[in-house]
Design an enzyme around this catalytic site. Structure first.
Site, mmCIF file in Angstrom:
data_model
loop_
_atom_site.group_PDB
_atom_site.id
_atom_site.type_symbol
_atom_site.label_atom_id
_atom_site.label_comp_id
_atom_site.label_asym_id
_atom_site.label_seq_id
_atom_site.Cartn_x
_atom_site.Cartn_y
_atom_site.Cartn_z
ATOM 1 N N ASP B 51 0.858 -1.117 0.013
ATOM 2 C CA ASP B 51 -0.065 -0.028 0.119
ATOM 3 C C ASP B 51 0.877 1.284 -0.158
ATOM 4 O O ASP B 51 1.940 0.966 0.379
ATOM 5 C CB ASP B 51 -0.901 0.026 1.254
ATOM 6 C CG ASP B 51 -2.175 -0.882 1.203
ATOM 7 O OD1 ASP B 51 -2.324 -1.339 0.019
ATOM 8 O OD2 ASP B 51 -2.443 -1.422 2.179
ATOM 9 N N TYR B 111 7.117 -9.982 7.001
ATOM 10 C CA TYR B 111 6.898 -8.812 7.323
ATOM 11 C C TYR B 111 7.576 -8.039 8.490
ATOM 12 O O TYR B 111 7.535 -8.703 9.430
ATOM 13 C CB TYR B 111 5.412 -8.099 7.204
ATOM 14 C CG TYR B 111 4.781 -8.132 5.890
ATOM 15 C CD1 TYR B 111 4.740 -6.863 5.087
ATOM 16 C CD2 TYR B 111 4.100 -9.072 5.315
ATOM 17 C CE1 TYR B 111 4.365 -6.829 3.718
ATOM 18 C CE2 TYR B 111 3.505 -9.015 3.853
ATOM 19 C CZ TYR B 111 3.489 -7.835 3.376
ATOM 20 O OH TYR B 111 3.171 -7.660 2.114
#
Lengths: 252, 252
Positions: B51, B111
């Site tokens: 994003d 992540y």
């Protein structure tokens, strides 16, 4: 009440510390934030300038808060930070003596300079380190830095500012110039009683040139203690602003 | 020849990974750089989207280099980097099998999410960490993260993307969700076989809410294994993009 501010900033978006007509300097942003909080014009006096693109971990400045505001010093921190961009932060605010002066009371400064020797400069280091992917001898870099330590005439390591006079003083004392390995390169730390205009970047440029084998240590030492400065074109190359951070301003 | 790129980026200046009409995405910059180098339209296929504002330490992508170029894979690294902004860097390029696919060959992802708990967010951390100056219990944060480990239905931790179908699969396996202390906060690392849209930010948001005492651990676990998802308004709050970095894409 005289207050001392400790300020950190990312130098990338700004045209340096010193107030300018463009208004895009750290001092301009601080002055505007002070004015918004105090509802009257207030001006900060910094410990010294930093150039465009140079960062600060703990720059210092002072200003006189009007007595009628009767704000606790620590309340200035959040009050100013809400008026400042996220890349400029007031880290601390404390009351100081009425004769404290951010510039003239300072007895020393610490600067750090980051070098990245990885083949590719990582994106988060863009503007935060000098990218030197070619071979660099850290042993020679340490030796070169050691040459600077002590009390010397640094005329050859001062850029022309335009306000020099016949009796400008180029004598400074460097207490330490240390090299520390980083995961992706090296960090140089200078601790001195004061630094001339662009001095740190000129010292780093000369030391790196030596560590790359493009200067001999003799060339480097011959630049020190030159009270007349150097003929145009003989001056060492300046390291880019990217890697430089004003780390600390020291007061008694 | 099919080539695999490893790409790092600072997510702050870009509208995410995925190509958009605006052109200000990482994929758009890569496609334009490829086209400039190859003198013909080429397109990268990434391992997945990130994003707006999300960073990457090692995003991966593949593309097919025309045979007539006969360029060594490692020559693509400097060729592309000279055409890219400094905040997007190709870190590596290697030849892969013709059936390698950046997205479908991936077997896992790592992540990392950074939290800063210092009273003031340092300027160099702006956009790189979630600023949480209020008290946060790291013990509870660890416990909350441990709840996510294993094979679960993460429907409650998936944002609506618009391309969902009746048989969309929300089952994922999280191999590890670890908390590491940093000098100025904490780093959370998730290792899983795959992540749903906004899943990492929703997991971090829920874990932080629990560590702040605004959720009980029971509230948190009740969100797991909800095959029907959750009624609107019951979904946990998403953590900001700032602290999130796609750290690694894992292939066999």
């Amino acid at each position: 009440m005289r207050l001392k501010l400790t300020i950190a900033y990312d130098g990338r978006p700004y045209n340096g510390w010193q107030s300018q007509v463009c208004g895009n300097t750290v001092q301009d942003f601080l002055n505007r934030a002070l004015e918004e909080v105090a509802k009257q014009p207030l001006r900060v006096q910094g410990s010294g300038r930093t150039d465009t693109g140079v960062h600060a971990h703990a720059q210092t400045a002072h200003f006189d808060a009007p007595d009628e505001l009767s704000m606790n010093p620590f309340n200035w921190v959040p009050a100013l930070n809400t008026k400042l961009p996220a890349t400029i932060r007031v880290m601390a605010c404390e009351e100081v003596a009425a004769d404290f002066h951010a510039r003239f009371s300072a007895v020393g400064k610490i600067y750090r300079y980051d070098l990245c020797t990885d083949p590719v400069l990582p994106p988060l280091k863009a503007g935060l380190a000098w990218h030197l992917p070619r071979s660099l001898d850290p042993g020679v870099l340490s030796e070169a830095l050691a040459c600077f330590v002590g009390r010397h005439d640094f005329h050859a390591f001062a850029a022309y500012r335009g306000n020099e006079t016949e009796d400008s003083d180029y004598i400074r004392t460097i207490h330490a110039a240390d090299l520390k390995p980083l995961a992706d390169g090296y960090q140089i730390e200078f601790h001195g009683d004061g630094f001339l205009y662009k001095m740190v970047r000129l010292l780093v440029g000369a030391a790196v040139k030596t560590a790359q084998g493009r200067y001999r240590l003799d060339d480097l030492t011959s630049l020190l203690d030159q009270p007349e400065g150097l003929p145009f074109g003989k001056s060492p190359l300046s390291a880019p602003a990217d890697g430089l951070t004003l780390w600390e301003v020291i007061y008694r």
